[in-house]
Design an enzyme around this catalytic site. Structure first.
Site, short mmCIF file in Angstrom:
data_model
loop_
_atom_site.label_atom_id
_atom_site.label_comp_id
_atom_site.label_asym_id
_atom_site.label_seq_id
_atom_site.Cartn_x
_atom_site.Cartn_y
_atom_site.Cartn_z
N ARG A 226 5.18 -2.69 -2.10
CA ARG A 226 6.06 -1.83 -1.32
C ARG A 226 5.36 -0.48 -1.10
NH1 ARG A 226 8.25 -5.79 0.08
NH2 ARG A 226 10.42 -6.41 -0.19
N HIS A 274 3.18 -5.90 7.47
CA HIS A 274 4.04 -6.56 6.48
C HIS A 274 4.02 -8.08 6.68
CE1 HIS A 274 7.62 -5.73 3.65
NE2 HIS A 274 7.19 -6.96 3.45
#
Ligand code: NAP
Length: 311
Positions: A226, A274
């Site tokens: 993250r 991502h």
């Protein structure tokens, strides 16, 4: 009847409901918006993908929710003390996908691909010293569902692999560290650092000026966990000073990465949108179906996220 509670695009939501319904032919899965007031009173389990917390709080009989994602930090943040358990996706197929991405981008860094791309741009014919895989030390932060399989896959490919977790671990072929001292030791011997930690109060900003400077000169970094685990300003300084040679980043503080973010133009950064380990609808639906079927039969809720640890 099971509500699908999400804030994802309606077409994507319909596709999820279709795949889940195939995996759970005995259940009726409905978008939250289609539930009647009476149905809302009865739901004991929900399937969620980035849900609006207010929708979940409108289901008074809810015992647990099954997330379609592996990372649930947003839900944990938005629901301070939820009156139901949060079960995240644990999918061996996802771990395989992540380990493939970790191996691919580790090889990219190990075989100096960023440097050769820069050389080609200047028509420079220059053979850099070859480093054998066993002489390349890889440090994996997080030895959970994704980190452990990734560390093992790197070791199977001949790399010298260490890992770091909160609790002490023993994993064949991996040198395991834990705790603060363990982190310092791991960082000091990581030519390539791979981050697969969950985002929690403890890991937010963990990779900052102080910790990144413990990496050996010229180290390389991969963040597939993250964005907020990294202090971006500190990383940019470290890249500028060549203390860190190259970073492969798949996750960011803000996604999509804003067009004016300095990472985009930095030749020492590979920006990925991502993509390292997307949830696969069919395999994920199979896992969710089996957990819900077991709950219907036994009343057992799968292991849930610990609200105190935050993961
Ligand atoms: P997990 O099974 O919960 O494992 C987390 C690991 O991190 C565990 O080994 C845990 O230690 C360790 N850890 C947590 N807090 C720590 C701390 N403060 N200090 C040291 N170690 C700590 O999680 P996972 O399934 O492997 O997933 C990891 C993360 O990957 C997810 O949270 C998600 O954010 C991210 N992810 C990214 C993508 C992508 O496409 N980029 C896809 C899926 C997931 P213990 O073992 O001792 O508990």
């Amino acid at each position: 009847m099971i509500p699908f509670v999400s804030r994802i695009d309606p077409l994507e939501q319909d596709a999820w409901i279709k795949t889940l319904s195939v995996a759970m032919p005995d259940e009726v899965i409905l978008p939250f918006s289609d539930l009647t007031a009476a149905q809302k009173q009865l739901c004991d389990v929900a399937i969620v993908a980035n849900p609006d917390p207010q929708d979940l709080l409108a289901l008074p009989a809810l015992k647990w929710v099954h997330s379609m994602w592996a990372g649930v930090e947003r839900m944990m943040n938005e629901l301070s003390s939820p009156p139901f358990s949060i079960v995240r996706l644990i999918d061996p197929d996802l771990a395989k996908t992540m380990s493939e991405a970790v191996l691919a981008w580790t090889l990219f860094l190990h075989r100096d691909m960023p440097a050769y791309a820069k050389q080609q741009a200047r028509q420079s014919w220059l053979q850099r010293p070859m480093v054998r895989a066993q002489d390349r030390r890889i440090g994996v932060l997080g030895l959970g569902e994704l980190g452990k399989v990734s560390a093992q896959r790197l070791a199977q490919n001949g790399f010298s692999v260490s890992g770091w977790s909160r609790s002490a671990k023993k994993i064949d072929g991996i040198t395991c560290f834990h705790g603060d001292d363990g982190l310092t030791a791991l960082l000091g011997q990581s030519d390539i650092l791979v981050c697969l930690l969950p985002l929690t109060m403890e890991t937010k900003g963990l990779l900052n000026q102080q910790t990144l400077s413990r990496l050996p000169e010229g180290a390389r970094l991969i963040n597939f966990a993250r964005g907020p685990i990294i202090d971006d300003d500190a990383l940019l300084v470290m890249l500028d000073e060549n203390h860190i040679d190259h970073a492969v980043l798949d996750v960011f503080m803000q996604e999509p990465l804003p067009v004016n973010h300095p990472y985009w133009q930095n030749a020492s950064v590979t920006v990925l949108p991502h993509i390292s380990a997307p949830t696969h609808p069919v395999s994920a639906s199979g896992i969710v179906a089996s957990n819900i079927k077991n709950f219907r039969l036994t009343g057992d809720i799968p292991p849930a996220v610990d609200p105190v640890r935050g993961y």
